[in-house]
Design an enzyme around this catalytic site. Sequence first.
Site: not given
Ligand SMILES: Cc1ncc(COP(=O)(O)O)c(C=O)c1O
Length: 391
Positions: A56, A110, A182, A207
């Site tokens: 882990r 988001y 983010d 992404k």
């Molecule tokens: C700006 C942003 N942050 C976080 C995430 C979340 O990532 P995950 O899909 O890997 O959970 C996304 C997903 O689309 C996103 O667009």
Amino acid sequence: MSGEGTRVVRAGRREEWTQGIVSPPVWRASTILYESVAALRAGSGRDTHHRLFYGRRGTPTQWSLADALTELEPGAEATFLYPSGVAAIAAALLSVLSPGDELLLTDSAYDPTRGIAEGLLKRMGITTRYYDPMIGGEIAGLIGPATRAIFLESPGSLTFEVQDIPAIVAVAKARGLVTLLDNSWATPLRLPAMALGVDLSILACTKYVSGHSDVMLGSVTSTTEHWATLRDTSFQLGQTVSPDDAWLGSRGLRTMALRLDRHAASALTIARWLKDRTEVAAVLHPALADCPGSEIFHRDFSGGAGLFAFELAAGGEAERAALIDALDLFGIGYSWGGFESLAIPVDPARHRTATRWTRGPLVRLSIGLEDAADLIGDLERGFAAWNAARG
Ligand SMILES: Cc1ncc(COP(=O)(O)O)c(C=O)c1O
């Protein structure tokens, strides 16, 4: 410091983990065997950084990716990996907030980030106040005695406002608040978050880090001050990433600088082309003037990415769907940052509370690695369908 291409090629490839193999291989493990009870006891403890202890806590495959992300973020202490971007956001928030605290969250976040605030955090007695993403230094006026942290997302991944990170960070530092960003859109290659004073930099590695739409992965990179709490919270949550997924992340990372350049160049070409179309009311691309904060983008970012949106000049839901459905090279699906282009409808009004969304519905494009001219041809097909649907 070397150039970014050199850094992404070399990052995290420690010789003791690769032993001559170019990329750190997949080390799969749950149990780690010790030579004696004494060795087992000596191996225990909270800080198992870069030391085999139990599956882990990771193996060189995960450590290599985590280290690489740390190396790409000047001023960072270390990085923790998570099984998705949302898991990374949740762990980062839980590491800094306690019952009774207040979080300031950008209204452009988001929507699952809002979901964490309205669900998990609310249940824990943590309140959230949403703020205008363009607030800048005036965020000082929202800070109360319970405010503990400010969460930023820049540009917003649905509506693309570019936030004044240095102005917000300056207020946060003066008031003893933690800042979380983010940074999935820009990545540390295009926006060095920690150099701008951010405490916790979050990536949905799903992404651009991965880049191939085949793995879920997240990360939080931390300053020295916040690392021990982030690490311990993440351990307590049992967060761990499969070595296979970490390996895919490392594999993607090696080409990230190259891919970002191509995504960004094609996205800008297409955004400029859209700007001249009569069917389009506005193009929300951080480099273009329609987008709130575009001057901040030119000041703080060293380059762009492939995700942006445009507002249609007229028509409703059916016409917008006709446009998107007519696209052939753009797939219809969630996420972004992969090699293939995507298009989705976005309705920001539904996700706003501190600000009112005054523009109409949007089409969000994730520009992939296809030729920009072919993507433009595809959008022309889409506009023909949109015009036909309008009659
Ligand atoms: C700006 C942003 N942050 C976080 C995430 C979340 O990532 P995950 O899909 O890997 O959970 C996304 C997903 O689309 C996103 O667009």
